[in-house]
Design a protein around this motif. Structure first.
Motif, PDB file in Angstrom:
ATOM      1  N   ARG A  26       0.715   5.345 -18.547  1.00  0.00           N
ATOM      2  CA  ARG A  26       0.578   5.233 -17.391  1.00  0.00           C
ATOM      3  C   ARG A  26      -0.974   4.392 -16.607  1.00  0.00           C
ATOM      4  N   VAL A  27      -0.714   3.268 -15.991  1.00  0.00           N
ATOM      5  CA  VAL A  27      -2.092   2.578 -15.752  1.00  0.00           C
ATOM      6  C   VAL A  27      -3.339   4.004 -15.105  1.00  0.00           C
ATOM      7  N   LEU A  28      -4.501   3.895 -15.800  1.00  0.00           N
ATOM      8  CA  LEU A  28      -4.892   5.011 -15.046  1.00  0.00           C
ATOM      9  C   LEU A  28      -6.047   4.258 -14.300  1.00  0.00           C
ATOM     10  N   ASP A  29      -6.905   3.191 -14.449  1.00  0.00           N
ATOM     11  CA  ASP A  29      -7.764   2.509 -13.929  1.00  0.00           C
ATOM     12  C   ASP A  29      -7.569   1.236 -13.975  1.00  0.00           C
ATOM     13  N   VAL A  30      -7.885   0.824 -12.697  1.00  0.00           N
ATOM     14  CA  VAL A  30      -8.123  -0.934 -12.917  1.00  0.00           C
ATOM     15  C   VAL A  30      -9.880  -1.170 -12.282  1.00  0.00           C
ATOM     16  N   GLN A  31      -9.948  -1.971 -13.429  1.00  0.00           N
ATOM     17  CA  GLN A  31     -11.544  -2.775 -13.175  1.00  0.00           C
ATOM     18  C   GLN A  31     -11.401  -4.181 -13.005  1.00  0.00           C
ATOM     19  N   GLU A  32     -12.424  -4.811 -11.887  1.00  0.00           N
ATOM     20  CA  GLU A  32     -12.537  -6.044 -12.622  1.00  0.00           C
ATOM     21  C   GLU A  32     -13.631  -6.588 -13.236  1.00  0.00           C
ATOM     22  N   VAL A  33     -13.776  -7.259 -14.411  1.00  0.00           N
ATOM     23  CA  VAL A  33     -14.523  -7.527 -15.388  1.00  0.00           C
ATOM     24  C   VAL A  33     -14.763  -9.581 -15.456  1.00  0.00           C
ATOM     25  N   ARG A  34     -16.082  -9.788 -15.856  1.00  0.00           N
ATOM     26  CA  ARG A  34     -15.900 -10.902 -15.978  1.00  0.00           C
ATOM     27  C   ARG A  34     -17.041 -11.100 -17.858  1.00  0.00           C
ATOM     28  N   ASP A  35     -15.973 -11.858 -18.005  1.00  0.00           N
ATOM     29  CA  ASP A  35     -16.393 -12.716 -19.663  1.00  0.00           C
ATOM     30  C   ASP A  35     -18.080 -13.025 -19.789  1.00  0.00           C
ATOM     31  N   VAL A  36     -18.897 -12.901 -20.057  1.00  0.00           N
ATOM     32  CA  VAL A  36     -20.200 -13.051 -20.575  1.00  0.00           C
ATOM     33  C   VAL A  36     -19.925 -14.336 -20.939  1.00  0.00           C
ATOM     34  N   GLN A  37     -19.742 -14.564 -21.620  1.00  0.00           N
ATOM     35  CA  GLN A  37     -20.074 -15.998 -22.244  1.00  0.00           C
ATOM     36  C   GLN A  37     -19.073 -17.178 -21.233  1.00  0.00           C
ATOM     37  N   ASP A  38     -18.204 -17.201 -20.947  1.00  0.00           N
ATOM     38  CA  ASP A  38     -17.298 -18.239 -20.321  1.00  0.00           C
ATOM     39  C   ASP A  38     -17.448 -18.295 -18.489  1.00  0.00           C
ATOM     40  N   GLY A  39     -17.815 -16.897 -18.592  1.00  0.00           N
ATOM     41  CA  GLY A  39     -17.628 -16.721 -17.102  1.00  0.00           C
ATOM     42  C   GLY A  39     -16.452 -16.549 -15.727  1.00  0.00           C
ATOM     43  N   ALA A  40     -15.440 -16.405 -16.818  1.00  0.00           N
ATOM     44  CA  ALA A  40     -13.647 -16.007 -16.610  1.00  0.00           C
ATOM     45  C   ALA A  40     -13.655 -15.009 -15.975  1.00  0.00           C
ATOM     46  N   VAL A  77      19.822  -4.223  20.645  1.00  0.00           N
ATOM     47  CA  VAL A  77      18.709  -4.364  19.178  1.00  0.00           C
ATOM     48  C   VAL A  77      19.226  -4.054  17.793  1.00  0.00           C
ATOM     49  N   VAL A  78      19.763  -5.316  16.994  1.00  0.00           N
ATOM     50  CA  VAL A  78      19.470  -4.889  16.004  1.00  0.00           C
ATOM     51  C   VAL A  78      19.061  -5.506  14.437  1.00  0.00           C
ATOM     52  N   ILE A  79      18.109  -3.998  14.089  1.00  0.00           N
ATOM     53  CA  ILE A  79      16.166  -4.318  13.603  1.00  0.00           C
ATOM     54  C   ILE A  79      17.103  -4.349  12.079  1.00  0.00           C
ATOM     55  N   GLY A  80      16.491  -5.487  11.468  1.00  0.00           N
ATOM     56  CA  GLY A  80      17.389  -6.257  10.062  1.00  0.00           C
ATOM     57  C   GLY A  80      15.667  -6.403   9.632  1.00  0.00           C
ATOM     58  N   ALA A  81      14.784  -5.684   9.591  1.00  0.00           N
ATOM     59  CA  ALA A  81      13.049  -6.093   9.046  1.00  0.00           C
ATOM     60  C   ALA A  81      13.186  -5.708   7.488  1.00  0.00           C
ATOM     61  N   GLY A  82      13.882  -5.979   6.984  1.00  0.00           N
ATOM     62  CA  GLY A  82      13.357  -5.393   5.069  1.00  0.00           C
ATOM     63  C   GLY A  82      13.151  -4.115   4.443  1.00  0.00           C
ATOM     64  N   LEU A  83      13.018  -4.597   3.616  1.00  0.00           N
ATOM     65  CA  LEU A  83      12.063  -3.770   2.726  1.00  0.00           C
ATOM     66  C   LEU A  83      10.246  -3.998   2.879  1.00  0.00           C
ATOM     67  N   GLU A  84       9.506  -3.000   2.380  1.00  0.00           N
ATOM     68  CA  GLU A  84       7.725  -4.111   2.149  1.00  0.00           C
ATOM     69  C   GLU A  84       8.002  -3.073   0.654  1.00  0.00           C
ATOM     70  N   PRO A  85       7.212  -4.163   0.342  1.00  0.00           N
ATOM     71  CA  PRO A  85       6.681  -3.464  -1.231  1.00  0.00           C
ATOM     72  C   PRO A  85       5.876  -2.368  -1.359  1.00  0.00           C
ATOM     73  N   VAL A  86       5.581  -2.511  -2.702  1.00  0.00           N
ATOM     74  CA  VAL A  86       4.865  -0.819  -2.288  1.00  0.00           C
ATOM     75  C   VAL A  86       4.554  -0.870  -3.711  1.00  0.00           C
ATOM     76  N   LEU A  87       3.069  -0.777  -3.825  1.00  0.00           N
ATOM     77  CA  LEU A  87       1.846  -0.373  -4.741  1.00  0.00           C
ATOM     78  C   LEU A  87       0.823   0.612  -4.521  1.00  0.00           C
ATOM     79  N   PRO A  88       0.348   1.053  -6.107  1.00  0.00           N
ATOM     80  CA  PRO A  88       0.094   2.913  -6.380  1.00  0.00           C
ATOM     81  C   PRO A  88      -1.316   3.198  -5.607  1.00  0.00           C
ATOM     82  N   GLU A  89      -1.146   4.011  -5.210  1.00  0.00           N
ATOM     83  CA  GLU A  89      -1.950   4.165  -4.536  1.00  0.00           C
ATOM     84  C   GLU A  89      -4.225   3.714  -5.001  1.00  0.00           C
TER      85      GLU A  89
END
Length: 439
Positions: free
Chosen positions: A301-315, A152-164
Motif C-alpha cells: 500500500r502507498v503510505l505517503d507521497v511527497q514532492e522531491v527535486r533532484d539536486v543535480q538536474d533540478g527535475a 428531468v433525467v439525470i445522467g451525470a455519470g460517475l466521478e473519479p475517486v482518489l485516496p483521502e
C-alpha cells in the motif's frame, strides 16, 4: 409570451442519455420535445482511457438499443454497416469491439441528435415551478438561462475517486486522465511510473505504460496478492439480465446486500483474464532475462507521497513510500508520476436537485427512495418527474446503471414518462404513442 415546456430535459449526454434520446425518438414517433445539456464541448466518453487495443467488457449486442429494439437504425450492427465494416467485423470473430471503435459508434449515434444537445452547458439548479413542472437553471457562456420541463433525467455519470489526502496535479493523475496527461508530454521519457490499483483500469494502465515507454520502469502497487479475474461466465452474467433488476428491487434489505456481495466479482476490482496472463507473461520474461522493468508490488500500500527535486538536474518528481503489509517493510519509490486507478463513485443526485430535492423522499441512509421505473419518489401532489440513470445500485442492483442495461433502462424510463403523462395531463398526448411538444 408563454414559456415553452419541454417534455424531457436530460442532464448530461453520455451513453445513458444518448440512449434515452434514441428511445424517445423511436418509441414515441419523434414527437417528444426533449433537450439535453452537457458540460463538455463535444461528445466524449472516458477519452482518457481510449487505449489502443483495449476492448469493451460487454457484448456488442448490449449497445445503446438492441436489447430494447433489435431493429433500431442506431444499433452497433447498423453502425458497422454504415461504416462499411460489417463483413470485416463478422470475420474478426469477436463479441467485444475495441473501446476506440465503440466510442466511434457512440459519436456516430450522437451526431444524429446534435440538434437536441446543448454542449458547454451546465445545469446548476433545479426547483419546482408548480406541481407539474420544474425550472432547470443552466449556465451557458457565463450566462444563466431557465427552462421549464415536466421531466428531468439525470445522467451525470460517475466521478473519479482518489485516496483521502491525495490531490490531482502535474504528477498525480487518475486513470480517467491518463492519455490526456501523456498527450501533454510529447517525447517524454520517464524513469519510473507507479500505478496504484488492482482493477481493470489499473491493469490496462500498467500494460499501456510498459508497452509505450520501453526504457521506463513501471511499478504496480496493490493490496491483493495478484490481479483477480473477472467472473464473466455464462451463469454469473445472469446478474446483468433485465429480470435481475426486478428480483433485486423486490428483495429485502438483507437479500439485496447478499446479492450485491455475491456479484462484486463481476464488476469491481477485477481484470480480464487475457490481460492478467499478458502481464504475467511479460513479468516472467523479464525475470528470465534478468532485467525487470515491470515490477509487481503486491500485498502493498502507498503510505505517503511527497514532492522531491533532484539536486543535480533540478527535475521534479515524487517519492512514494510503499509498505509491504505482511512485514511492515517500507520501500521508497522515486517516480516521475503516480497514476491512481482507484475507481469512481456515483454522484449524489441531491447535490444537483437543490430545492427540488426537498420534495423528494429519502430512506434511512439518506439516499433517494427509488420507484421501479427509476423515478425518484416525491411527496404527494408533485407530478413532475426526476429520473436517475446512475446512483441506483442501492435500489436496483449492481447492473442497473451499467452499459449492459442501458437499452432496457432507457426504454423503461420512456414508458414511465408516457404513462404518467397520460394520467397526469391527458392533453400532453397528441395521438396514441406520441407526446405533445412543449406548450
Amino acid at each position: 409570451m408563454q414559456t415553452a415546456v419541454h417534455d424531457v430535459v436530460g442532464i448530461g449526454f453520455g451513453p445513458s442519455n444518448l440512449a434515452l434520446a434514441v428511445a424517445l425518438d423511436e418509441e414515441r414517433g419523434g414527437g417528444v420535445d426533449a433537450v439535453f445539456f452537457e458540460k463538455q464541448p463535444e461528445f466524449g466518453w472516458h477519452r482518457g482511457m481510449l487505449i489502443d487495443g483495449a476492448t469493451m467488457q460487454v457484448h456488442f449486442l448490449k449497445d445503446l438499443v438492441t436489447l430494447r429494439n433489435p431493429a433500431s437504425p442506431y444499433s452497433f450492427l447498423s453502425y458497422l454497416h454504415a461504416r462499411g465494416r460489417l463483413v470485416d467485423f463478422v470475420n474478426h470473430k469477436t463479441m467485444f469491439p475495441t473501446r476506440i471503435e465503440f466510442h466511434d459508434y457512440l459519436e456516430w449515434t450522437a451526431a444524429a441528435f446534435a440538434d437536441r444537445v446543448r454542449y458547454r452547458s451546465e445545469v446548476v439548479a433545479l426547483r419546482p415551478h408548480d406541481d407539474e413542472t420544474l425550472e432547470v437553471v443552466v449556465r451557458r457562456d457565463d450566462e444563466l438561462e431557465t427552462h421549464l420541463t415536466r421531466n428531468v433525467v439525470i445522467g451525470a455519470g460517475l466521478e473519479p475517486v482518489l485516496p483521502e489526502g491525495i490531490r490531482p496535479g502535474e504528477r498525480i493523475w487518475h486513470t480517467e486522465d491518463l492519455l490526456t496527461r501523456l498527450d501533454e508530454r510529447p517525447g517524454w521519457t520517464p524513469k519510473r511510473l507507479v500505478v496504484v490499483g488492482a482493477g481493470q483500469s489499473a491493469a490496462e494502465a500498467v500494460e499501456y505504460l510498459h508497452r509505450t515507454f520501453p526504457e521506463t520502469e513501471v511499478c504496480a502497487v496493490f493490496a491483493r496478492y495478484g490481479y483477480s479475474p473477472a467472473d464473466d461466465s455464462a451463469f454469473a452474467n445472469r446478474i446483468f439480465d433485465p429480470e435481475a433488476v426486478d428480483h433485486y428491487y423486490a428483495a429485502s434489505g438483507d437479500v439485496k446486500r447478499m446479492l450485491f456481495e455475491y456479484s462484486r466479482n463481476t464488476n469491481y476490482s477485477v481484470v480480464d483474464l487475457d490481460l492478467i496472463d499478458e502481464l504475467y507473461r511479460r513479468a516472467y520474461a523479464e525475470k528470465v532475462a534478468g532485467a525487470e522493468r515491470l515490477r509487481i508490488l503486491n500485498v502493498s500500500r502507498v503510505l505517503d507521497v511527497q514532492e522531491v527535486r533532484d539536486v543535480q538536474d533540478g527535475a521534479g518528481g515524487l517519492r512514494a513510500r510503499v509498505g509491504f503489509l505482511p512485514s511492515g517493510e517500507v520501500t521508497d519509490l522515486d517516480a516521475d508520476a503516480l497514476v491512481y486507478a482507484t475507481g469512481y463513485r456515483e454522484r449524489d443526485p441531491f447535490d444537483l436537485l437543490g430545492e427540488a430535492g426537498t420534495h423528494c423522499r429519502t430512506g434511512p441512509d439518506g439516499r433517494p427512495v427509488m420507484e421501479r421505473d427509476y423515478r425518484i419518489a416525491t411527496e404527494p401532489g408533485r407530478e413532475w418527474g426526476v429520473y436517475l440513470q446512475g446512483a441506483t445500485e442501492h435500489s436496483h442492483g449492481i447492473a442497473s446503471s451499467l452499459l449492459s442495461m442501458t437499452a432496457v433502462r432507457t426504454g423503461e424510463i420512456v414508458g414511465s414518462i408516457v404513462r404518467r403523462s397520460a394520467r397526469v395531463a391527458p392533453g400532453v398526448l397528441q395521438k396514441p404513442g406520441v407526446l405533445q411538444k412543449g406548450a
